[in-house]
Scaffold this active site. Structure first.
Site, mmCIF file in Angstrom:
data_model
loop_
_atom_site.group_PDB
_atom_site.id
_atom_site.type_symbol
_atom_site.label_atom_id
_atom_site.label_comp_id
_atom_site.label_asym_id
_atom_site.label_seq_id
_atom_site.Cartn_x
_atom_site.Cartn_y
_atom_site.Cartn_z
ATOM 1 N N GLY A 9 0.832 -1.199 0.000
ATOM 2 C CA GLY A 9 0.000 0.000 0.000
ATOM 3 C C GLY A 9 0.865 1.247 0.000
ATOM 4 O O GLY A 9 0.363 2.360 0.120
ATOM 5 N N ASN A 10 2.181 1.067 -0.134
ATOM 6 C CA ASN A 10 3.132 2.189 -0.063
ATOM 7 C C ASN A 10 3.408 2.688 -1.490
ATOM 8 O O ASN A 10 4.050 2.003 -2.279
ATOM 9 C CB ASN A 10 4.409 1.689 0.629
ATOM 10 C CG ASN A 10 5.479 2.758 0.724
ATOM 11 O OD1 ASN A 10 5.645 3.555 -0.178
ATOM 12 N ND2 ASN A 10 6.218 2.741 1.815
ATOM 13 N N ASP A 67 9.072 -6.557 1.918
ATOM 14 C CA ASP A 67 9.179 -6.021 3.278
ATOM 15 C C ASP A 67 10.572 -5.433 3.392
ATOM 16 O O ASP A 67 11.564 -6.066 3.022
ATOM 17 C CB ASP A 67 8.926 -7.070 4.360
ATOM 18 C CG ASP A 67 8.617 -6.376 5.698
ATOM 19 O OD1 ASP A 67 7.696 -5.537 5.729
ATOM 20 O OD2 ASP A 67 9.317 -6.639 6.694
ATOM 21 N N SER A 68 10.617 -4.213 3.866
ATOM 22 C CA SER A 68 11.892 -3.504 3.851
ATOM 23 C C SER A 68 11.991 -2.619 5.076
ATOM 24 O O SER A 68 11.012 -2.432 5.804
ATOM 25 C CB SER A 68 12.017 -2.690 2.565
ATOM 26 O OG SER A 68 10.855 -1.920 2.344
ATOM 27 N N GLY A 153 10.048 7.814 2.679
ATOM 28 C CA GLY A 153 10.559 7.265 3.942
ATOM 29 C C GLY A 153 11.795 8.000 4.448
ATOM 30 O O GLY A 153 11.828 9.228 4.550
ATOM 31 N N TYR A 154 12.832 7.240 4.719
ATOM 32 C CA TYR A 154 14.055 7.784 5.322
ATOM 33 C C TYR A 154 15.057 8.282 4.276
ATOM 34 O O TYR A 154 16.187 8.630 4.628
ATOM 35 C CB TYR A 154 14.724 6.703 6.199
ATOM 36 C CG TYR A 154 13.853 6.218 7.339
ATOM 37 C CD1 TYR A 154 13.805 6.903 8.556
ATOM 38 C CD2 TYR A 154 13.064 5.068 7.210
ATOM 39 C CE1 TYR A 154 13.003 6.457 9.597
ATOM 40 C CE2 TYR A 154 12.257 4.615 8.244
ATOM 41 C CZ TYR A 154 12.232 5.317 9.432
ATOM 42 O OH TYR A 154 11.436 4.870 10.460
ATOM 43 N N ASP A 155 14.668 8.317 3.003
ATOM 44 C CA ASP A 155 15.612 8.733 1.956
ATOM 45 C C ASP A 155 16.313 10.069 2.246
ATOM 46 O O ASP A 155 17.517 10.191 1.992
ATOM 47 C CB ASP A 155 14.918 8.789 0.584
ATOM 48 C CG ASP A 155 14.747 7.409 -0.044
ATOM 49 O OD1 ASP A 155 15.601 6.536 0.200
ATOM 50 O OD2 ASP A 155 13.770 7.200 -0.777
ATOM 51 N N ARG A 181 16.019 -2.334 -2.831
ATOM 52 C CA ARG A 181 14.839 -2.828 -3.551
ATOM 53 C C ARG A 181 15.199 -3.194 -4.991
ATOM 54 O O ARG A 181 14.734 -4.206 -5.514
ATOM 55 C CB ARG A 181 13.733 -1.759 -3.517
ATOM 56 C CG ARG A 181 12.405 -2.207 -4.095
ATOM 57 C CD ARG A 181 11.261 -1.307 -3.679
ATOM 58 N NE ARG A 181 11.128 -1.295 -2.231
ATOM 59 C CZ ARG A 181 11.577 -0.314 -1.445
ATOM 60 N NH1 ARG A 181 12.159 0.755 -1.959
ATOM 61 N NH2 ARG A 181 11.451 -0.402 -0.139
#
Ligand code: ITT
Length: 197
Positions: A9-10, A67-68, A153-155, A181
Site C-alpha cells: 500500500g506504499n 518487506d523492507s 521514507g528515510y531517503d 529494492r
C-alpha cells in the site's frame, strides 16, 4: 504471464517496483480492496510472506510482496522491521524520520552507519510451499539533517557515500540501480525467469 498482484500500500515502493518489473502485469492490491495484513513477524522475510500470502488469497492471483526497512547500528538495528511505524502506528514518513534524528542526536558521524534491507517474495498462490525469495542490502549512514525531496521514507537522511548525496537526491533511475529494492527485484525476476519455484 498472468497478472501478478503487488502486495503493497506504499506508493513510493509501488512506483519503484513498477519501474523495474516491466515484463510483468503488476496490479496493486488496492485495486482489489485488499485489507493490509498485520505485520506480526520478527523478520523481514516472515512479513514479506505474510503480505504476499494475504494478497494471493484475496485476489486469487500470484503475488509479489516487499518487506523492507532501515537498520541502524548505533540503535542496535532499530527501526528494523518496524521502520514504517517507528514513531507509532499511523505515523508519517516525516514523523518517523524526526524520531530517528532525535534518537541519533549527539552520535558522531563515524558511528552512524546504517543499511536499507529489502526482502521480496513471489508466491504462485496462497498455499505456495516454496516461495521465491530475494534479498537486497544498501549500505550508507544517517545524516543529522534531511536533504533532498525524491524517494520516500528515510531517503532524505540516508547518505550514499559512493554518490556523495542522500538517496532523496538521487533520480528514481539512479536509486533503483543501487538500492536494496532494486537489487532484490533484479534477483527476484532472474529467479522467477529461471523457473526457481
Ligand atoms: P507495505 O507494507 O504496504 O508495502 P510499508 O511502508 O508498511 O508498506 P514496510 O512494512 O516494508 O512497508 O516498511 C518499510 C518502511 O521502511 C517504509 O515505510 C520506509 O519507512 C522504510 N523504507 C523502506 N525502503 C525505503 C526506501 O527505499 N527509502 C526510504 N525508506 C524506506
Amino acid at each position: 504471464m498472468h497478472d501478478i498482484v503487488l502486495a503493497s500500500g506504499n506508493l513510493g515502493k509501488i512506483k519503484e517496483i513498477q519501474a523495474l518489473l516491466t515484463d510483468y502485469l503488476l496490479v496493486p492490491q488496492s485495486v482489489f480492496n485488499v485489507a493490509e495484513v498485520e505485520e506480526t513477524g520478527s523478520t523481514f522475510v516472515e512479513n514479506a510472506i505474510l503480505k504476499a500470502r494475504n494478497a494471493a488469497l484475496h485476489c486469487n492471483l500470484p503475488a509479489i510482496a516487499d518487506d523492507s526497512g532501515l537498520v541502524v547500528d548505533a540503535l542496535n538495528g532499530a527501526p528494523g522491521v518496524i521502520s514504517a511505524r517507528y514513531a507509532g502506528i499511523g505515523s508519517s514518513d516525516q514523523q518517523n524520520l524526526e524520531k530517528l534524528l532525535q534518537e541519533l542526536a549527539g552520535v558522531p558521524e563515524q558511528q552512524r552507519s546504517a543499511r536499507f534491507i529489502c526482502v521480496m517474495v513471489f508466491m504462485k498462490h496462497a498455499d505456495d510451499p516454496f516461495p521465491v525469495i530475494a534479498q537486497g542490502v544498501w549500505e550508507g549512514r544517517i545524516l543529522d539533517h534531511a536533504s533532498g525531496t525524491n524517494g520516500f521514507g528515510y531517503d532524505p537522511v540516508f547518505w550514499v557515500p559512493e554518490q556523495n548525496c542522500t538517496s532523496a537526491e538521487l533520480s528514481a533511475a539512479a536509486k533503483n540501480s543501487l538500492s536494496h529494492r532494486g537489487q532484490a527485484l533484479r534477483l527476484l525476476t532472474a529467479l522467477i525467469k529461471s523457473g526457481a519455484s
